[in-house]
Design an enzyme around this catalytic site. Structure first.
Site: not given
Ligand code: 13P
Length: 257
Positions: A9-11, A98, A100, A171, A177, A217, A238-239
């Site tokens: 997930n590149w956001k 998600h 967010e 999640e 994050g 994470s 994510g990251g």
């Molecule tokens: P991180 O891996 O950056 O914590 O993000 C997780 C996430 O929200 C994947 O959708």
């Protein structure tokens, strides 16, 4: 036997140039990929570039997904993107619900449900996200919060056959994050509970087929013990999905499960 899924997930990161460079860097690192499914979910603007770059690299096995969709197929919905539009770009998957989006964009269980139905009706695999906040965990209501999100997100008109196609991502919001991942035991507890809920609602065959991922994470150095849990079927990253090296290492760890 459920095939694990590792999804990126590149956001809201990367423009087309870095997105193409990522694919060119990633594909040679992955080598054989038996035993794991890989999905990349870039921002909408990079989807065509990522799909073309995968094609140019001779890579046919990696899925491309979006990070959201609207439930109507078209209409006066300024700024929205529909399931047929995503199919048109070659998407196979779409992230829905998600945290967010729930936190910053008013997403509710009702809108999540509409999006899940639209994705399924249009042949897209939903990566349906749910999870508790820190306050909810501290209050000891993690399981009931997750059960509610699962129940209402999948309400109305989802057949057992469609439910079996879902990918669910647990999640915990406090792990996203933050660098604080859930312990493998925490992830297994909630994910096995969710599988139990699926069993109650759709029966054991569906519950055994649905892939349930952990997200929050995830890094190359913590994926091993998480993947070792019997009910954890992969990760939504994510990251660590923004660099080919770390994402490839996570895929590799899942393949070796
Ligand atoms: P991180 O891996 O950056 O914590 O993000 C997780 C996430 O929200 C994947 O959708």
């Amino acid at each position: 036997m459920r095939v694990p899924v590792i999804a990126a997930n590149w956001k809201m990161y990367k423009t087309t140039g870095p997105a193409v460079e990522f694919v060119q860097d990633l594909v040679p690192r992955l080598g054989g990929r038996e035993g794991v499914e890989v999905v990349i979910c870039p921002p909408f603007t990079c989807i065509p570039a990522v799909a073309s770059a995968l094609f140019a690299e001779g890579e046919r096995g990696i899925g491309v997904g979006a990070q959201n969709l609207h439930w109507e197929k078209e209409g006066a919905f300024t700024g929205e993107v529909s399931a047929p539009m995503l199919r048109d770009l070659g998407c196979s998957h779409v992230i829905i619900g998600h945290s967010e989006r729930r936190l910053y964009f008013g997403e509710t269980d009702l809108t999540v449900n509409r999006r899940v139905l639209a994705a399924l009706a249009n042949g897209l695999t939903p990566i349906f996200c749910l999870g508790e906040t820190l306050e909810e965990r501290r209050a000891g209501i993690t399981l009931s919060v997750c059960a509610t999100q699962l129940h209402f997100g999948l309400e109305e008109g989802i057949s057992a056959e469609e439910a079996a196609r879902l990918i669910i991502a647990y999640e915990p919001v406090w792990a996203i994050g933050t660098g604080v991942n859930a312990t493998p035991g925490d992830a297994e507890e909630v994910i096995s509970f969710l599988r139990g809920q699926l069993m109650k609602e759709y029966g054991s065959e569906v519950a055994e087929r649905v892939r349930i991922l952990y997200g929050g994470s995830v890094k190359p150095d913590n994926i091993g013990p998480i993947m070792a849990q019997p009910n954890v079927d992969g990760a939504l990253v994510g990251g660590a999905s923004l660099q080919a090296e770390s994402f490839a290492a996570i895929v590799d760890a899942a393949r070796k499960r």
